[in-house]
Write an enzyme that holds these catalytic residues in place. Structure first.
Site, PDB file in Angstrom:
ATOM      1  N   ASN A 151       5.787   0.281   2.538  1.00 39.03           N
ATOM      2  CA  ASN A 151       5.983  -0.899   3.246  1.00 39.03           C
ATOM      3  C   ASN A 151       7.244  -1.111   3.989  1.00 39.03           C
ATOM      4  O   ASN A 151       7.947  -0.069   4.378  1.00 39.03           O
ATOM      5  CB  ASN A 151       5.286  -2.191   2.426  1.00 39.03           C
ATOM      6  CG  ASN A 151       4.140  -1.857   1.869  1.00 39.03           C
ATOM      7  OD1 ASN A 151       4.091  -1.608   0.591  1.00 39.03           O
ATOM      8  ND2 ASN A 151       3.070  -1.736   2.564  1.00 39.03           N
ATOM      9  N   TYR A 205       0.928  -2.810   5.411  1.00 39.95           N
ATOM     10  CA  TYR A 205       1.552  -3.896   5.773  1.00 39.95           C
ATOM     11  C   TYR A 205       2.996  -3.668   5.796  1.00 39.95           C
ATOM     12  O   TYR A 205       3.654  -2.870   5.408  1.00 39.95           O
ATOM     13  CB  TYR A 205       1.359  -4.893   4.435  1.00 39.95           C
ATOM     14  CG  TYR A 205       0.944  -6.568   4.853  1.00 39.95           C
ATOM     15  CD1 TYR A 205      -0.053  -6.368   5.268  1.00 39.95           C
ATOM     16  CD2 TYR A 205       1.490  -7.402   4.454  1.00 39.95           C
ATOM     17  CE1 TYR A 205      -1.020  -7.555   5.822  1.00 39.95           C
ATOM     18  CE2 TYR A 205       0.939  -8.812   4.805  1.00 39.95           C
ATOM     19  CZ  TYR A 205      -0.224  -8.680   5.488  1.00 39.95           C
ATOM     20  OH  TYR A 205      -0.893 -10.041   5.875  1.00 39.95           O
ATOM     21  N   ARG A 259       8.002   2.592  -4.698  1.00 43.08           N
ATOM     22  CA  ARG A 259       6.937   3.282  -4.425  1.00 43.08           C
ATOM     23  C   ARG A 259       6.876   4.787  -3.610  1.00 43.08           C
ATOM     24  O   ARG A 259       6.407   5.721  -3.708  1.00 43.08           O
ATOM     25  CB  ARG A 259       5.853   2.498  -4.080  1.00 43.08           C
ATOM     26  CG  ARG A 259       5.189   1.589  -5.190  1.00 43.08           C
ATOM     27  CD  ARG A 259       4.099   0.827  -4.821  1.00 43.08           C
ATOM     28  NE  ARG A 259       4.373  -0.340  -3.851  1.00 43.08           N
ATOM     29  CZ  ARG A 259       4.106  -0.338  -2.688  1.00 43.08           C
ATOM     30  NH1 ARG A 259       3.784   0.696  -1.893  1.00 43.08           N
ATOM     31  NH2 ARG A 259       4.442  -1.586  -1.867  1.00 43.08           N
ATOM     32  N   CYS A 305       0.969  -1.146  -0.038  1.00 44.05           N
ATOM     33  CA  CYS A 305       0.040  -0.030   0.118  1.00 44.05           C
ATOM     34  C   CYS A 305       0.788   1.186  -0.111  1.00 44.05           C
ATOM     35  O   CYS A 305       1.930   1.115   0.283  1.00 44.05           O
ATOM     36  CB  CYS A 305      -0.989   0.003   1.397  1.00 44.05           C
ATOM     37  SG  CYS A 305      -2.035  -1.311   1.452  1.00 44.05           S
TER      38      CYS A 305
END
Length: 331
Positions: free
Chosen positions: A175, A81, A228, A2
């Site tokens: 994460n 997570y 990310r 995420c």
């Protein structure tokens, strides 16, 4: 997998958003908990919220596990997570502190805290414990990002060495690895810039760039958490600051599109696929939820204030966030 962000518009109004990437079908639902309402945690205990709370959740029998949410004071947060790093002690009857299951931590904070300052004080008085998640059959490895009306951001991580809270100057979380590692890794991309590289000279051999965006060529591709984190931080910190809250919400959705996972591009070890099941944005000062799902990219808007002001003190499940795509009036 995420990604979460928060940022301010030109009016110093804070917006918080996240992608929810997962390989199990979550059936996310929007749940509302008015101030004074009682809810059951994963230990089977009844807790009462001091402040009104709303969040996108998984509803299983009497349990509501929040993925992200906001309260009436403008404190918002999300659970992400944290595989390979999260380490929660088991529940103990002899513990001297309040024991909070990791799955309940987000709701617990939003129900009791009005600000990041309140959260910092709360952390000194609790122990995060691990309980098996009925969906996956494991202790969910989680960490959290929180933000309030100030626009500041706080990351909470429970690792083997203990519980840590980190100030988050970039307002981004993905994460693993841990947050300090992610911040150090940003320095590897110090050369990334929105400006153009006009020309390069290699010992007399001159080269022209291909069109625009040459200054971003060093940014990482792929969907790993570090990639990310870097791409999202770069985009968020270099975008034109939105003037209004509506512009901020739209800008947030656009930034998160850069890390949205189509179904099929990230395959797990058990043969399933991580994909972005929904993306949410929250207008903190006005207490308005926005979301879109994988199946329906239209942005849905939910004003929480009328629901909280109903006078009821019972939990309300407003239903699945999956909304059919329609155009105009259909008979």
């Amino acid at each position: 997998m995420c990604t979460a962000i928060n940022f301010l518009n030109q009016q110093h109004e804070n917006v918080f958003g996240r992608t929810m990437d997962f390989h199990y079908i979550l059936d996310p639902r929007l749940a509302v908990f008015p101030a004074g309402s009682t809810w059951e945690n994963t230990l089977g205990r009844q807790l009462t919220d001091r402040y009104a709370v709303a969040g996108i959740s998984r509803h299983f029998k009497n349990l509501y596990v929040l993925f992200d949410g906001v309260n009436e004071k403008g404190l918002a947060g999300g659970a992400l997570y944290f595989k390979g790093y999260a380490d929660f002690p088991p529940f103990s009857q002899q513990s001297g502190k309040a024991q909070v299951p990791a799955l309940d931590f987000l709701h617990y904070v939003l129900g009791l805290c009005a600000s990041l300052d309140d959260l910092r004080e709360l952390l000194a008085d609790i122990t995060l414990v691990g309980l098996q998640d009925k969906l996956t059959g494991t202790v969910a490895p989680l960490h959290w990002i929180f933000t309030d009306l100030s626009g500041k951001s706080l990351v909470v991580e429970q690792i083997k060495q203990g519980l840590n809270a980190y100030e988050n100057p970039v307002g981004v979380l993905t994460n693993s690895p841990d947050f300090p590692w992610q911040m150090t890794n940003l320095r590897s991309y110090i050369g990334a810039a929105p400006e153009q590289t006009e020309q390069a000279d290699w010992g007399g051999f001159r080269m022209e760039p291909f069109g625009q965006a040459a200054g971003t060529s060093v940014l990482p591709g792929g969907y790993t958490p570090p990639a990310r984190f870097v791409r999202t931080a770069f985009q968020k910190l270099h975008m034109v600051q939105p003037e209004t809250m509506q512009e901020a919400v739209i800008a947030g959705f656009h930034i998160l599109e850069g890390v949205t996972l189509p179904n099929g591009v990230v395959k797990t070890a058990n043969g399933t696929f991580d994909y972005t099941q929904y993306t949410s944005m929250i207008d903190l000062p006005n207490k308005v939820y926005y979301f879109k799902t994988y199946e329906n990219p239209q942005i849905i808007r939910v004003d929480l204030k009328p629901v909280w002001a109903s006078g009821e003190q019972t939990v309300r499940d407003l239903g699945s966030i999956h909304v059919p795509i329609r155009y105009g009036t259909m008979e």
